[in-house]
Write a protein that holds these residues in place. Structure first.
Motif, short mmCIF file in Angstrom:
data_model
loop_
_atom_site.label_atom_id
_atom_site.label_comp_id
_atom_site.label_asym_id
_atom_site.label_seq_id
_atom_site.Cartn_x
_atom_site.Cartn_y
_atom_site.Cartn_z
N VAL A 413 -28.94 -35.63 -31.03
CA VAL A 413 -29.51 -36.91 -31.47
C VAL A 413 -28.54 -38.05 -31.19
CG1 VAL A 413 -30.22 -38.26 -33.49
CG2 VAL A 413 -31.03 -35.90 -33.21
N LEU A 414 -27.26 -37.85 -31.51
CA LEU A 414 -26.27 -38.90 -31.32
C LEU A 414 -26.11 -39.26 -29.85
CD1 LEU A 414 -23.51 -37.92 -33.90
CD2 LEU A 414 -25.17 -39.78 -34.07
N LYS A 415 -26.08 -38.25 -28.97
CA LYS A 415 -25.98 -38.52 -27.54
C LYS A 415 -27.16 -39.36 -27.05
CE LYS A 415 -23.25 -34.45 -26.24
NZ LYS A 415 -23.25 -33.16 -25.49
N ASN A 416 -28.33 -39.05 -27.58
CA ASN A 416 -29.53 -39.80 -27.19
C ASN A 416 -29.46 -41.24 -27.71
OD1 ASN A 416 -32.21 -39.67 -25.90
ND2 ASN A 416 -32.94 -40.12 -27.99
N VAL A 417 -28.98 -41.40 -28.95
CA VAL A 417 -28.83 -42.74 -29.52
C VAL A 417 -27.87 -43.57 -28.68
CG1 VAL A 417 -27.86 -44.00 -31.49
CG2 VAL A 417 -29.46 -42.13 -31.88
N LEU A 418 -26.72 -43.02 -28.37
CA LEU A 418 -25.69 -43.76 -27.63
C LEU A 418 -26.13 -44.04 -26.19
CD1 LEU A 418 -22.56 -41.89 -28.97
CD2 LEU A 418 -23.24 -44.22 -29.48
N LYS A 419 -26.92 -43.15 -25.61
CA LYS A 419 -27.43 -43.35 -24.27
C LYS A 419 -28.43 -44.50 -24.22
CE LYS A 419 -29.94 -40.91 -20.60
NZ LYS A 419 -30.61 -39.63 -20.22
N ASN A 420 -29.12 -44.73 -25.34
CA ASN A 420 -30.21 -45.71 -25.36
C ASN A 420 -29.91 -46.95 -26.20
OD1 ASN A 420 -32.58 -44.37 -23.86
ND2 ASN A 420 -31.86 -42.74 -25.22
N LEU A 421 -28.63 -47.28 -26.35
CA LEU A 421 -28.28 -48.53 -27.02
C LEU A 421 -28.87 -49.71 -26.25
CD1 LEU A 421 -24.51 -47.87 -27.88
CD2 LEU A 421 -26.45 -47.85 -29.46
N GLU A 422 -29.25 -50.73 -26.99
CA GLU A 422 -29.87 -51.90 -26.38
C GLU A 422 -28.94 -53.10 -26.47
OE1 GLU A 422 -33.52 -52.37 -28.49
OE2 GLU A 422 -34.26 -50.37 -27.97
N LEU A 423 -28.96 -53.93 -25.44
CA LEU A 423 -28.15 -55.15 -25.41
C LEU A 423 -29.06 -56.32 -25.04
CD1 LEU A 423 -25.23 -56.39 -25.55
CD2 LEU A 423 -25.20 -56.14 -23.04
N TYR A 424 -28.94 -57.40 -25.81
CA TYR A 424 -29.77 -58.58 -25.56
C TYR A 424 -28.90 -59.82 -25.45
CZ TYR A 424 -33.50 -55.43 -26.88
OH TYR A 424 -34.35 -54.36 -26.92
N ASP A 425 -29.29 -60.71 -24.54
CA ASP A 425 -28.69 -62.03 -24.46
C ASP A 425 -29.50 -62.93 -25.39
OD1 ASP A 425 -27.84 -64.56 -23.87
OD2 ASP A 425 -28.10 -64.41 -21.71
N VAL A 426 -29.14 -62.93 -26.68
CA VAL A 426 -29.95 -63.62 -27.68
C VAL A 426 -29.87 -65.14 -27.54
CG1 VAL A 426 -30.04 -61.79 -29.40
CG2 VAL A 426 -28.04 -63.29 -29.32
N GLU A 427 -28.89 -65.61 -26.81
CA GLU A 427 -28.81 -67.05 -26.55
C GLU A 427 -29.98 -67.51 -25.69
OE1 GLU A 427 -24.88 -69.66 -25.98
OE2 GLU A 427 -25.39 -68.49 -24.19
N ASN A 428 -30.37 -66.67 -24.73
CA ASN A 428 -31.46 -67.00 -23.81
C ASN A 428 -32.72 -66.18 -24.05
OD1 ASN A 428 -30.00 -68.96 -22.09
ND2 ASN A 428 -28.72 -67.17 -21.61
N ASP A 429 -32.61 -65.14 -24.87
CA ASP A 429 -33.74 -64.24 -25.13
C ASP A 429 -33.83 -63.98 -26.64
OD1 ASP A 429 -35.76 -62.33 -24.99
OD2 ASP A 429 -34.38 -60.71 -24.44
N PRO A 430 -34.17 -65.01 -27.44
CA PRO A 430 -34.16 -64.86 -28.90
C PRO A 430 -35.19 -63.85 -29.41
CG PRO A 430 -35.14 -66.96 -28.27
CD PRO A 430 -34.54 -66.38 -27.03
#
Length: 592
Positions: A413-430
């Motif tokens: 489960v942890l490997k899957n969680v870490l593989k699928n972390l999400e990153l957003y540019d919230v300054e331009n993509d609120p």
């Protein structure tokens, strides 16, 4: 003789006036925190239905911080606000059982201000422990009027309690009040302000609206029904109308008393709104200003909240700031604004917003991280349901059902969680639509490492203190009411039945972590449904007592029970046809 007497009178008048001026040099503090009001629940944020002119007045006469962040649940946000520390340090992870117990060693803003000459009062929702030593009256508040638990109608309070004519706790004593809860809490706040208008005061008006259950006078919901809205939304918006009206009452009282210029007024919510948590949820969606997520989510709709502050002649009016602020910042800001002294060894995580408010900038807010994590159960698990937010980027580990994170995840489960972390540019993509994690793995890795360091630090501090125990037999609270809201154990599973008096299933079983003073006690059990003859049990360390009970029996009392001065887990339950089930309430009264 007359001349001497006249001189004494003049000196007394001068001293009194000097003391009054000195007192007025310290600003009064009012914090108004709502419950589950989202960023979109403000008229000026594009909501097509609700009007919030009184709340928005604070922004017109002061500042709105458009990017202000809290925690995704009630208790964590309240602990963070009161202590200036990440709630995991304070022992708070979630909202029921032992997860909301704030450690008594925490230093609250009420304690700091009381020690610095302030009168302190809380009116509304506390939600950080209902018994000694966790009550607001134990944590620096001199005047308290609160409901128990996380909401009126939940398992912590009296059965059948509602928003109308509720039973509330005044300075630790239950009492029935007439009227609607939001009006009652506001009226108590106004009386507190009036009584302490000549002294510096701190009033914390923490309404329980618009949290479930959705109960509001018909006259407030009716305008939204006429708009054709779903009944749940009509009731929710009616509750928001009540909030706005009562904000106006507070502002009007300050003006009436001539103290508005020397009063800092802060308005915010504890977390985002509840709306359509799942595709099968019966609660309809409501306006969320195009933000993603919901209450309990680490997406921005769960943690970005409305925030306004007014301080006439100090803060420039109509100033809208986009700097990232956080609920942990309120404590150090108030400390600086009131020139209060802190204990030397107190670690505060927040940053003072005062330089930003007064001068428009703050070096301390540049390149900062704000960490959010939420789960249920007494043990937090690394990597599960967290977010790290900066002004530009946000790293997210989402979870569809954070209430279910109660067991250590497997390596798979942890490997899957870490593989699928999400990153957003919230300054331009609120709205957090475009996941750029694969494009910027170096940003993900750097933010992840900072999160790991944060998690280790705050959870180690919490583990060192342990879960706060309820005190039994103290002179401050000789009669303690234990509820299912505060118990723990393997057969305790939350069920948030907001329409009724319980948050747990009838057939569950738990225990209470307690510390007892040596003495003789009477222990009374408010029994669940007894469908056959059986036995009631009371266990505490080596003590084990049992009494026979009959079918249909409602209550049983263990009299003259001797408890030692020690700590342990208090078990109280009924056993019918071999199955053990917990009581609804247990009253523990020290009689000798």
């Amino acid at each position: 003789m007359k001349t001497q007497l006249h001189l004494i009178v003049l000196v007394a008048l001068f001293v009194t006036k000097f003391q009054s001026i000195s007192a007025q040099e310290k600003p009064n503090i009012i914090i108004m925190m709502t419950d589950d009001q989202g960023y979109g629940d403000i008229g000026a944020h594009g909501n097509p239905y609700i009007k919030t002119p009184q709340i928005e007045t604070l922004g017109e006469q002061g500042i709105e911080m458009s990017h202000f962040f809290s925690y995704p649940n009630c208790s964590a946000s309240r602990a963070a606000l009161l202590t200036g520390r990440y709630p995991y340090r304070a022992g708070v992870t979630a909202v029921t059982q032992v997860d909301h117990f704030m450690n008594t060693s925490e230093v609250t803003i009420a304690e700091i201000l009381a020690e610095n000459g302030y009168k302190t009062g809380i009116f509304g929702k506390w939600h950080l422990g209902d018994n000694m030593p966790m009550r607001p009256i134990d944590q620096g508040f001199q005047e308290t009027l609160v409901h128990k638990g996380g909401g009126i109608g939940q398992a912590a309070g009296p059965k059948g309690n509602t928003h109308f004519d509720p039973v509330l706790e005044h300075n630790g004593t239950p009492k029935t009040y007439n009227g609607y809860c939001d009006d009652i809490f506001t009226e108590a706040t106004l009386n507190f302000i009036e009584k302490n208008k000549e002294k510096p005061f701190f009033a914390y008006l923490a309404t329980n609206l618009p949290h479930f259950p959705l109960q509001v006078p018909d006259r407030l919901a009716e305008p939204y029904r006429k708009m054709g809205l779903h009944e749940d939304n009509a009731l929710t918006y009616g509750m928001l109308s009540s909030i706005d009206y009562n904000v106006g009452r507070v502002l009007g009282k300050l003006k009436e008393l001539g103290i508005e210029e020397n009063t800092i007024v802060i308005f915010l919510s504890d977390n985002g709104p509840r709306h359509r948590r799942t595709k099968n949820d019966s609660y309809p969606g409501r306006w969320v200003a195009n933000l993603r997520g919901t209450k309990t989510s680490v997406y921005d709709a769960g943690i970005r909240v409305p925030f306004y502050v007014r301080w006439p002649n100090k803060i420039k009016p109509s100033n809208r700031l986009s700097n990232m602020g956080a609920v942990i910042d309120i404590f150090p800001t108030i400390v600086e604004a009131t020139k209060s002294k802190l204990p030397k060894d107190l670690k505060v995580d927040g940053k003072s917003l005062l330089p930003l408010w007064l001068n428009g900038n703050s070096e301390a807010l540049i390149n900062r991280d704000f960490y959010v994590q939420m789960h249920y159960g007494p043990t937090p698990f690394k990597y599960m349901h967290f977010a790290v937010r900066t002004d530009k980027y946000k790293l997210v580990s989402p979870h569809d059902f954070p209430h279910g994170i109660v067991h250590q995840p497997t390596d798979f489960v942890l490997k899957n969680v870490l593989k699928n972390l999400e990153l957003y540019d919230v300054e331009n993509d609120p709205s957090e639509r475009i996941n750029i994690a694969k494009k910027h793995p170096e940003v993900v890795d750097a933010m992840l490492e900072r999160y790991e360091n944060w998690f280790d630090e705050v959870t180690e501090e919490r583990d060192a203190k342990g879960i706060q125990r309820i005190f039994l037999g103290t002179k401050e609270q000789p009669n303690v009411n234990l509820s299912r809201f505060d118990w723990g154990g393997p057969r305790v599973i939350s069920r948030f039945d907001y329409g009724g008096p319980r948050v747990v299933e009838d057939n569950q079983l738990g225990y209470w972590r307690v510390k007892t003073l040596k003495g003789i006690y009477n222990v009374s059990l408010d029994l669940p449904e007894v469908y056959s003859d059986g036995y009631a049990h009371l266990k505490y360390n080596k003590l084990h007592l049992k009494l026979p009970i009959k079918k249909g029996q409602k209550q049983i009392v263990f009299k003259n029970v001797e408890f030692p001065e020690t700590v342990g887990n208090l078990h109280a339950y009924v056993k019918v046809e071999r199955l053990s089930t917990g009581p609804h309430f247990v009253d523990v009264k020290r009689i000798k």
